[in-house]
Enzyme design. Structure first.
Site, PDB file in Angstrom:
ATOM      1  N   HIS A 146     125.948 -59.771   7.591  1.00 53.46           N
ATOM      2  CA  HIS A 146     126.668 -59.167   6.463  1.00 53.46           C
ATOM      3  C   HIS A 146     127.714 -60.188   6.003  1.00 53.46           C
ATOM      4  CE1 HIS A 146     129.602 -56.438   4.554  1.00 53.46           C
ATOM      5  NE2 HIS A 146     128.639 -55.539   4.471  1.00 53.46           N
TER       6      HIS A 146
ATOM      7  N   ASP B 144     129.272 -58.129  15.781  1.00 58.18           N
ATOM      8  CA  ASP B 144     129.553 -57.208  14.690  1.00 58.18           C
ATOM      9  C   ASP B 144     128.829 -55.902  15.020  1.00 58.18           C
ATOM     10  OD1 ASP B 144     129.377 -55.670  12.425  1.00 58.18           O
ATOM     11  OD2 ASP B 144     128.899 -57.324  11.063  1.00 58.18           O
TER      12      ASP B 144
ATOM     13  N   GLN C 202     126.946 -51.487  12.716  1.00 54.10           N
ATOM     14  CA  GLN C 202     125.766 -50.613  12.635  1.00 54.10           C
ATOM     15  C   GLN C 202     125.226 -50.215  14.009  1.00 54.10           C
ATOM     16  OE1 GLN C 202     124.985 -49.294   9.869  1.00 54.10           O
ATOM     17  NE2 GLN C 202     125.823 -50.696   8.337  1.00 54.10           N
TER      18      GLN C 202
ATOM     19  N   LYS D  60     132.018 -45.415   9.384  1.00 58.22           N
ATOM     20  CA  LYS D  60     130.558 -45.332   9.544  1.00 58.22           C
ATOM     21  C   LYS D  60     130.180 -44.449  10.725  1.00 58.22           C
ATOM     22  CE  LYS D  60     129.808 -50.076   7.857  1.00 58.22           C
ATOM     23  NZ  LYS D  60     129.250 -49.963   6.505  1.00 58.22           N
TER      24      LYS D  60
HETATM   25  N1  7TS Z   1     128.958 -55.611   9.182  1.00 56.78           N
HETATM   26  C1  7TS Z   1     127.867 -54.871   8.981  1.00 56.78           C
HETATM   27  C2  7TS Z   1     126.643 -55.104   9.811  1.00 56.78           C
HETATM   28  C3  7TS Z   1     127.878 -53.872   8.014  1.00 56.78           C
HETATM   29  O1  7TS Z   1     126.791 -53.133   7.825  1.00 56.78           O
HETATM   30  C4  7TS Z   1     129.047 -53.665   7.248  1.00 56.78           C
HETATM   31  C5  7TS Z   1     129.091 -52.669   6.124  1.00 56.78           C
HETATM   32  C6  7TS Z   1     130.171 -54.455   7.519  1.00 56.78           C
HETATM   33  C7  7TS Z   1     130.079 -55.422   8.486  1.00 56.78           C
HETATM   34  C8  7TS Z   1     131.449 -54.274   6.799  1.00 56.78           C
HETATM   35  O2  7TS Z   1     132.028 -53.051   7.120  1.00 56.78           O
HETATM   36  P1  7TS Z   1     133.405 -52.637   6.441  1.00 56.78           P
HETATM   37  O3  7TS Z   1     133.674 -51.280   6.979  1.00 56.78           O
HETATM   38  O4  7TS Z   1     134.403 -53.653   6.874  1.00 56.78           O
HETATM   39  O5  7TS Z   1     133.171 -52.657   4.975  1.00 56.78           O
HETATM   40  N2  7TS Z   1     127.835 -52.409   5.566  1.00 56.78           N
HETATM   41  C9  7TS Z   1     127.608 -51.752   4.428  1.00 56.78           C
HETATM   42  C10 7TS Z   1     126.299 -51.502   3.975  1.00 56.78           C
HETATM   43  O6  7TS Z   1     125.305 -51.836   4.557  1.00 56.78           O
HETATM   44  N3  7TS Z   1     126.366 -50.827   2.826  1.00 56.78           N
HETATM   45  O7  7TS Z   1     127.649 -50.670   2.506  1.00 56.78           O
HETATM   46  C11 7TS Z   1     128.416 -51.224   3.502  1.00 56.78           C
END
Ligand code: 7TS
Length: 419
Positions: A122, A199, A202, A225
């Protein structure tokens, strides 16, 4: 076993309609919905004991501090961290990774050093390392991704070498769903003296995760999430590295003593939580963890595997019309399926599905180098599952997909949208 039909009643938003249709929420990898106990925890805080933490001598502040620290302990127990002192509460996965880049990596990565990533990161586990590598004269390297969505480890013994300072990799891909062999890769990285960041955005919400067993040095994930509110996330750091790390944000609450010219740092983990933290959302993340623990994370994982199996099965009926990406094996992927149509742009698909009340994600999924660079598609459509999704949700998705594809074919306009 998870009874998704019963669980749904705990999630107020799931009873709403969209364009007159029942909401079918299949965008859980972007953010999950929130159950009533989590929402109520926020209300209880603001109505009952709203106050600042760690500084008050009054009853409300002590109550808030106690609940905030209890939440930290729940987070620690949830990922089997050895102590609550190793849990830094941040805003989200992105902030957790940036914290590592600006602290540990800023002091430990130098010219000629290598940072090893994967091709399926990501943007939040890529862009911070690009900046650091530029600043330090370090080199970014990438573990390639195979056609069927796995890490290609054939050159791993060269990619991980004595110059590697850090291996930073995603546990479960938000694009392909692939569950990566992070435990084995952590061992290999440690054997060449590299630190390891995982990371967990997910993985932690969807399966049992044990940082001690994985053996990694850093793990970042997001509360929103995993049934928690937005604005609260977690960075776990292994104790010995945490002891050495310099603070990132400086100001109130992270200091022990302050003189005109310098200051000393507060105890761990407070020296990494400058300023007033996100108190209400942290406490509500604790409530989200209670909810998940009541279900059991193994049950959560089993439920999502069952949904993925069903999705792969029913989507195979559309084999001539759509391409599926990733492992296509429920035991080797998280609860999601990504696909593209040969004729219809994913945004157009997403828009038509939305008219049927079905929420999916469409586009580059914040992984442009993977989606456009490696898979060579303009974007993907992704349906991602959680505890309240049912096989019926997936059947509705497939019915709506069939309808959308027929609509575009009849209009004969679709091909012009694919570029
Ligand atoms: N890493 C992964 C694997 C992710 O799926 C996401 C967000 C992030 C980092 C970042 O998370 P945040 O909470 O800091 O924004 N992924 C997604 C997605 O797949 N669709 O919208 C956000």
């Amino acid at each position: 076993m998870i009874d998704a039909g019963a669980i749904r009643h705990d999630f107020p938003v799931l009873s709403r309609t969209v364009y007159g249709k029942r909401l079918v929420y299949l965008d859980n990898a972007a953010t999950s919905q929130k159950p009533r106990p989590v929402i109520q925890t926020l209300v209880d805080y603001y109505e009952g004991y709203n106050s600042n933490v760690h500084r008050g001598v009054h009853a409300l502040s002590m109550e808030a501090t106690q609940r905030y620290e209890e939440a930290r302990q729940k987070v620690a127990a949830f990922i089997h961290a050895p102590s609550a002192e190793t849990i830094i509460l941040v805003r989200n996965t992105t902030e957790g990774i940036n914290l590592v880049a600006n602290t540990w990596a800023a002091s430990n990565v130098g010219p000629g050093d290598e940072i090893l990533l994967t091709e399926m990161e990501h943007h939040s586990n890529l862009v911070p390392w690009q900046k650091l590598a530029r600043q330090k004269g370090a080199r970014l390297r990438f573990i390639p991704v195979t056609h069927d969505g796995f890490l290609d480890l054939s050159d791993i013994d060269e990619l991980l070498n004595p110059n590697t300072r850090l291996l930073a990799m995603v546990h479960v891909s938000n694009v392909l769903g692939t569950i990566n062999p992070v435990r084995e890769l952590t061992r290999k990285a440690h054997a060449v003296g590299a630190a390891v960041l995982i990371d967990g955005a997910q993985s932690v919400p969807h399966m049992p995760v044990n940082v001690k067993e994985l053996g990694c040095d850093f793990m970042a994930f997001s509360g929103h999430k995993m049934l928690g509110p937005t604005g609260i996330g977690v960075l776990w750091v292994k104790d010995d590295l945490l002891q050495e790390m310099e603070p990132f944000l400086l100001g109130g609450d992270m200091v022990k003593d302050v003189h005109r010219e310098d200051a000393t740092w507060n105890d761990l983990p407070y020296r990494f939580e400058a300023g007033t933290p996100n108190i209400a959302d942290a406490i509500a993340l604790g409530a989200a963890i209670d909810y998940l623990n009541d279900l059991g994370m193994k049950n959560v994982r089993d439920h999502e595997m069952q949904l993925t199996r069903h999705a792969l099965e029913v989507l195979s009926e559309l084999a001539g019309d759509i391409d599926l990406y990733g492992p296509k094996d429920p035991s080797r992927q998280g609860g999601m399926v990504s696909f593209s149509s040969r004729e219809v742009h994913p945004h157009d698909l997403g828009t038509l599905l939305d008219r049927e009340g079905i929420a999916i994600r469409a586009g580059h999924l914040c992984a442009i180098p993977l989606v456009r660079g490696r898979l060579k598609v303009p974007g993907l459509a992704r349906a991602s599952f959680y505890i309240y999704n049912t096989e019926e949700d997936i059947d509705l998705l497939v019915a709506a997909l069939k309808k959308a594809l027929t609509f575009f074919r009849a209009k004969g306009v679709a091909a012009s949208h694919v570029h």
